[in-house]
Structures are given as structure tokens and as C-alpha cells.
Scaffold this active site. Structure first.
Site, PDB file in Angstrom:
ATOM      1  N   SER A 142       0.852  -1.187   0.000  1.00 15.24           N
ATOM      2  CA  SER A 142       0.000   0.000   0.000  1.00 15.24           C
ATOM      3  C   SER A 142       0.885   1.233   0.000  1.00 15.24           C
ATOM      4  O   SER A 142       2.068   1.163   0.361  1.00 15.24           O
ATOM      5  CB  SER A 142      -0.888  -0.004   1.249  1.00 15.24           C
ATOM      6  N   TYR A 155      -2.749  -0.579  10.361  1.00 15.62           N
ATOM      7  CA  TYR A 155      -2.746  -0.921   8.940  1.00 15.62           C
ATOM      8  C   TYR A 155      -1.401  -0.593   8.304  1.00 15.62           C
ATOM      9  O   TYR A 155      -0.844  -1.399   7.552  1.00 15.62           O
ATOM     10  CB  TYR A 155      -3.872  -0.161   8.231  1.00 15.62           C
TER      11      TYR A 155
END
Length: 257
Positions: A142, A155
Site C-alpha cells: 500500500s 494498517y
């Protein structure tokens, strides 16, 4: 094209969104696709769509956070289809929160799927790739692997781990004809995004969607099919000279914001 003819590809979390797009694209280019989902019902719709287009796919029930479950699942896949040539680690979960309001339970939940799940699947696949003297691993990291993003403590931790695991595996097996790369998407328009907005911003869906879209300098979110296109390239022999790379697919976020 048939870049993946006679190849077996495993796609984790292939039941919806980005995973479904990846599984569909690989199957359309000739791969036999094994979709891994916690519950088979989640992947069956993707399998049905692939088969309707004359592709080959099956769904396997597996908890990627459980080592025994993953090892058993990969054994079933290899028994049914043969050695795994391509592994796409797409399965992942999200969490909103900073250090102060992220509990230990939150951290463990994210770690189990996003970090341990990637490890488990790479561990289960690497033995077969070594035996067949080649293979490709593609991990979904990501932009959070590289940037500080507000309220994404757990995350970001997990996706940073995916990034560094990618580098480690690429380095350790570079002389074994096993390539390992990752991609770093920004926001991608999936059902998850729509559900998140509806649940957290009732009555403001359109405005919030526009705000989230404009975070990307290109002014929109990515599409699952665009992610699948990059994944297909990196998993193909056309990318044979690429390993240990982290590809931004982010509408300009990393470099232009």
C-alpha cells in the site's frame, strides 16, 4: 493473450474487489486460478464468472492467518491442479485508528491477516517453487508502506511489513528463479469503500466519496481492473527482469502530493 497458459495461480481474497479482478484477469489470460477465501461462498461468484467466460478456477476454504490451514490448503491445490507457479497475496483487512486508540486486540487482528497471512502463503508456496525451479510472488502492499497516513497505525504497520517481506524474499531467492514484487495502491473503488462510507457517513456519501477521490492528484480512485493489469504484467514473463520492486499505482499520491 495467453501469458499464463498452463500456469497455476493462487489468489488470496479473490472473492470480491481487487482480488476478484486479479483472479478474473489471470484466468482470462490462461491461468488455472485457485481462489482462497475464509468461506467458499465469497469466492464462488468469481469462480462462476470465470467459468462462464471459459476460464478455469476453483475456490478453496482457508484461514490465511492459520499456518496449518494454509499448508493444508496449498497441499489440496497442488493435488488438484499441480505445482503453484504464481502466488498473489491480496487478502487483507483494514483498521482506522492511531496509536492511542489502537488496542492490542486490534493490532493482533490486523497482524494475523495482513502480516502472518502473507507469510503463511509464501511459506506454503516456496517449497514447490524451489522444486520446479521457478515461480512468481506478488504481494499487495500500500502507499501506507511508504507514507505517513492519518489514523492508520496498525494498517500501516502491516503494509510496511509486507513491503519489507517482499524485499527479503526477493533477495533470498534471486538466484533460484523466483521473483517477488509488491504493488502499492492508493484508494481503489471497491464495494468495501462504498460500504465504509455508507456506514460511517450516512447522508454524506456523495461528498465523502468526492473528498476521498480528490486525495489522489489524478482526482479519482483507482479501478480494480487497473490494479489487475499491473499485477498481470508483473506476474508474466514480460517482467522477467523485475524483482524486489515496489510499484506505486496511486494516482500520483506518493510523488505529487
Amino acid at each position: 493473450m495467453e501469458r499464463f497458459k498452463e500456469k497455476v495461480a493462487v489468489v488470496t481474497g479473490g472473492g470480491s474487489g481487487i482480488g476478484a479482478a486479479i483472479a478474473t484477469r489471470l484466468a482470462a489470460e490462461g491461468a488455472t486460478v485457485a481462489i482462497i477465501e475464509l468461506e467458499t461462498e465469497r469466492g464462488q461468484e468469481t469462480v462462476d464468472a470465470i467459468k462462464a467466460a471459459d476460464g478455469s478456477a476453483s475456490v478453496f476454504a482457508c484461514d490465511v492467518g492459520s499456518h496449518d490451514s494454509v499448508v493444508s490448503c496449498f497441499a489440496k491445490i497442488e493435488s488438484e491442479f499441480g505445482p503453484v507457479n504464481i502466488l498473489v497475496n491480496n487478502a487483507g483487512i483494514a483498521h482506522v485508528g492511531n496509536l492511542s486508540n489502537t488496542t492490542e486486540a486490534d493490532l493482533d487482528r490486523i497482524y494475523k491477516v495482513n502480516v502472518k497471512g502473507v507469510y503463511n502463503c509464501m511459506y506454503a508456496a516456496i517449497g514447490g517453487m524451489l522444486k520446479q525451479k521457478g515461480g512468481v510472488i506478488l504481494n499487495l502492499a500500500s502507499i501506507a508502506s511508504k507514507l505517513g497516513i492519518l489514523d492508520r497505525f496498525a494498517y500501516s504497520m502491516s503494509k510496511g511489513a509486507v513491503f519489507t517481506m517482499t524485499l527479503s524474499v526477493a533477495r533470498d531467492y534471486v538466484d533460484k528463479n523466483i521473483r517477488c514484487n509488491c504493488i502499492c495502491p492508493a484508494r481503489v473503488h471497491t464495494p468495501f469503500v462504498d460500504n465504509f462510507i455508507a456506514q460511517n457517513y450516512p447522508g454524506e456519501e456523495e461528498a465523502v466519496f468526492q473528498k476521498l477521490s480528490e486525495y489522489q492528484p489524478l482526482g479519482r480512485m483507482g479501478q480494480p481492473s487497473e490494479i489487475a493489469s499491473l499485477v498481470a504484467y508483473l506476474c508474466s514473463d514480460e517482467a522477467a527482469f523485475i524483482t524486489g520492486a515496489a510499484y506505486d499505482i496511486d494516482g500520483g499520491v506518493t510523488q505529487l502530493r
